[in-house]
Write an enzyme that holds these catalytic residues in place. Structure first.
Site, PDB file in Angstrom:
ATOM      1  N   SER A 148       0.824  -1.205   0.000  1.00  0.00           N
ATOM      2  CA  SER A 148       0.000   0.000   0.000  1.00  0.00           C
ATOM      3  C   SER A 148       0.855   1.250   0.000  1.00  0.00           C
ATOM      4  O   SER A 148       1.881   1.316   0.661  1.00  0.00           O
ATOM      5  CB  SER A 148      -0.916   0.021   1.232  1.00  0.00           C
ATOM      6  OG  SER A 148      -1.663   1.225   1.255  1.00  0.00           O
ATOM      7  N   LYS A 186      -4.455  -6.540   3.954  1.00  0.00           N
ATOM      8  CA  LYS A 186      -4.418  -5.464   2.950  1.00  0.00           C
ATOM      9  C   LYS A 186      -5.822  -5.132   2.473  1.00  0.00           C
ATOM     10  O   LYS A 186      -6.175  -3.970   2.246  1.00  0.00           O
ATOM     11  CB  LYS A 186      -3.531  -5.881   1.770  1.00  0.00           C
ATOM     12  CG  LYS A 186      -3.555  -4.904   0.579  1.00  0.00           C
ATOM     13  CD  LYS A 186      -3.157  -3.489   0.980  1.00  0.00           C
ATOM     14  CE  LYS A 186      -2.772  -2.640  -0.214  1.00  0.00           C
ATOM     15  NZ  LYS A 186      -3.752  -2.509  -1.288  1.00  0.00           N
ATOM     16  N   HIS A 224      -7.461  -3.096   5.078  1.00  0.00           N
ATOM     17  CA  HIS A 224      -6.834  -1.769   4.969  1.00  0.00           C
ATOM     18  C   HIS A 224      -7.540  -0.949   3.888  1.00  0.00           C
ATOM     19  O   HIS A 224      -7.886   0.214   4.091  1.00  0.00           O
ATOM     20  CB  HIS A 224      -5.349  -1.934   4.629  1.00  0.00           C
ATOM     21  CG  HIS A 224      -4.690  -0.702   4.067  1.00  0.00           C
ATOM     22  ND1 HIS A 224      -4.881  -0.290   2.766  1.00  0.00           N
ATOM     23  CD2 HIS A 224      -3.855   0.210   4.635  1.00  0.00           C
ATOM     24  CE1 HIS A 224      -4.204   0.819   2.556  1.00  0.00           C
ATOM     25  NE2 HIS A 224      -3.568   1.131   3.673  1.00  0.00           N
ATOM     26  N   ASN A 225      -7.761  -1.566   2.725  1.00  0.00           N
ATOM     27  CA  ASN A 225      -8.418  -0.856   1.636  1.00  0.00           C
ATOM     28  C   ASN A 225      -9.860  -0.514   1.976  1.00  0.00           C
ATOM     29  O   ASN A 225     -10.365   0.549   1.591  1.00  0.00           O
ATOM     30  CB  ASN A 225      -8.370  -1.697   0.356  1.00  0.00           C
ATOM     31  CG  ASN A 225      -7.014  -1.656  -0.309  1.00  0.00           C
ATOM     32  OD1 ASN A 225      -6.002  -1.376   0.333  1.00  0.00           O
ATOM     33  ND2 ASN A 225      -6.964  -1.946  -1.588  1.00  0.00           N
ATOM     34  N   GLU A 239      -9.767   2.412   4.059  1.00  0.00           N
ATOM     35  CA  GLU A 239      -9.449   3.526   3.160  1.00  0.00           C
ATOM     36  C   GLU A 239     -10.720   4.063   2.511  1.00  0.00           C
ATOM     37  O   GLU A 239     -10.917   5.283   2.416  1.00  0.00           O
ATOM     38  CB  GLU A 239      -8.458   3.040   2.107  1.00  0.00           C
ATOM     39  CG  GLU A 239      -8.034   4.051   1.073  1.00  0.00           C
ATOM     40  CD  GLU A 239      -7.141   3.425   0.029  1.00  0.00           C
ATOM     41  OE1 GLU A 239      -7.437   3.576  -1.182  1.00  0.00           O
ATOM     42  OE2 GLU A 239      -6.145   2.760   0.406  1.00  0.00           O
TER      43      GLU A 239
END
Length: 481
Positions: A128, A182, A185-186, A189
């Site tokens: 990222s 991940k 995480h996105n 986001e």
């Protein structure tokens, strides 16, 4: 001389990762399916560097030192499977295949099992940070074959971002753990971005602030609790002017794209039974934005009261900042709950505090308050929910009224705030001792004999009532949580 690592896929992320690797002292062999990209890269940004271009996967593999490390930066899905299928016969026992794209974590689990069955090792790693992060130091979240970690640890930590001297990269766990973290995480986001956009909309439509005034607000916020990469770039965007001197943001069409990781996060939450309400609303907000023509038609049919300013501007800006921080805490609390739940289900033994530290630098959601999240999980590893940490309890007690005021104001003035509203609804549900689910469970028992528990009996004991007198005593399955 043999190269340290091979990289497949010279799009934005791949190209910049190669340059990052080379700048840290690692020699790189590169390959791209469209070989013209290899030529342009070698004649351009890679010229004079310890990078060699190759024109087939066989040539790429033969140029690498052993154990070979081959990293794919290709589109998720079939292209990854096709590349792996071609690579396997070219590699020897102990060689490592690394997927650095945004693959679905369940695909990574399946691929690891396939690759290991061939005597090879597999790493599915989240990367990222976008273009700048890939070049200067991203957050890297590797998982998969644990035996591969010693061979790539030094390299991955060298090219990652560093905060307080510590790399924003560490081993996540087995199987698809790296890509799962991940993915969440996105999803977070998505939530961060949507929350900022809703605050921007209220500043613009309700307070009537100019782009320059909003730029100043976001710049100020970036010096306090809201200090983060996304707040920083929002200030930059609001201040950016096109060649004609007008603010560019006003001329960008209001239809948002997405690549799927937010959707995958929501689907995972549904499977796990974790209420990821804020992030899911952020995904749907992008979907609604894409219905531009339908929205235009609907706006001509439905009327609403004109926006009416009933607050002191400066005071409401302060409320917006507090509401944004409260909602941000709630978004991360939901995200970490999902990581905790799925990690436990898969026996990944995830270190939530360590994951928070990995997100402090390089990645898109990097922010100052990730230190507070890490500290919360370090103090109490079995913390039920992030908002129950004393630090966050104090913040939410101090800011929840601002969140209520902002959501109420947006509703009264017809300004959509799906993610802010979802944050408040979840907070009120989570912090309410008694919810109306008693009636819901009675309804389920009434029409489907799904049973219910009683407040005057112990947990785990289920009952069924013949509500109409026409049914029997046979009950259906009990409910699952």
């Amino acid at each position: 001389m043999k190269k340290s690592i091979g990289l497949i896929g010279l799009a934005v992320m791949g190209e910049n990762l190669v340059l990052n690797l080379e700048s840290k002292g690692y020699s790189v062999a590169v390959y791209n399916r469209s070989t013209s990209k290899v030529d342009s890269f070698m004649e351009g940004r890679a010229k004079g560097k310890d990078i060699v271009g190759t024109y087939s996967l066989k040539e790429l593999v033969s140029s690498l030192e052993t154990p070979r490390k081959v990293m794919m930066m290709v589109k998720a899905g079939k292209p990854v499977d096709d590349t792996i299928e071609t690579l396997i016969p070219l590699l020897d026992k102990g060689d490592i295949i690394i997927d650095g794209g945004n693959s679905n974590y369940e695909d990574s689990q399946r691929r690891m099992e396939l690759v290991e069955s061939k005597g090879l090792l597999y790493v599915g790693t989240g990367v990222s940070g976008g273009e700048e992060g890939a070049l200067l130091g991203p957050s890297i979240m590797p998982g998969g074959s644990k035996k591969a970690w010693p061979a790539i640890k030094e390299m991955f930590q060298a090219i990652s971002a560093h905060v307080d001297g510590k790399p924003c990269c560490d081993w996540i766990g087995p199987g698809g753990a790296g890509h799962f973290v991940k993915m969440v995480h996105n999803g977070i986001e998505y939530g961060d971005m949507q929350l900022i956009c809703e605050i921007y909309d209220l500043m613009h439509r309700y307070l009537g602030l100019s782009n320059s005034e909003m730029q100043e607000v976001f710049s100020t916020w970036n010096k306090g609790d809201l200090d983060s990469y996304l707040i920083e770039i929002t200030a930059d965007i609001l201040g950016y002017k096109d060649k004609d001197g007008n603010h560019l943001v006003d001329f960008i069409l209001d239809t948002a794209g997405q690549k799927g990781t937010g959707k995958w996060t929501g689907i995972s939450a549904l499977h796990a039974g974790i209420p990821l309400t804020l992030i899911v609303e952020s995904v749907f907000a992008r979907s609604v934005s894409s219905q531009k023509e339908e929205r235009i038609a609907a706006s001509k049919v439905f009327t609403r009261k004109a926006v009416e300013l009933t607050h002191d501007k400066k005071a409401f800006v302060d409320e917006l900042g507090k509401a944004l921080y409260a909602a941000k805490i709630i978004s991360y609390a939901q995200g970490f709950s999902l990581i905790k739940s799925v990690g436990a289900t898969n026996n990944w033994d995830l270190d939530l505090g360590s994951i928070a530290l990995m997100w402090r630098g390089g990645c898109i959601i990097r922010s100052a308050f990730l230190d507070k999240i890490s500290q919360a999980f370090q103090k109490k590893g079995d913390l039920d929910n992030l908002i129950m940490d004393p630090y966050f309890v104090d913040i939410l007690n101090a800011s929840q009224q601002s969140l209520r005021s902002v959501v109420a104001t947006s509703a009264l003035n017809g300004i959509p705030t799906p993610s802010l509203s979802a944050a408040l609804s979840w907070f009120d549900s989570y912090s309410t001792e008694r919810l109306p689910a008693n009636l819901l469970q009675a309804q389920r028992d009434y029409f489907g004999a799904h049973t219910y528990e009683r407040t005057d009996k112990g947990r785990g004991e289920f009952f069924h009532t013949n509500w109409t007198g026409r049914g029997g005593d046979t009950s259906s399955t009990t409910y699952s949580i």
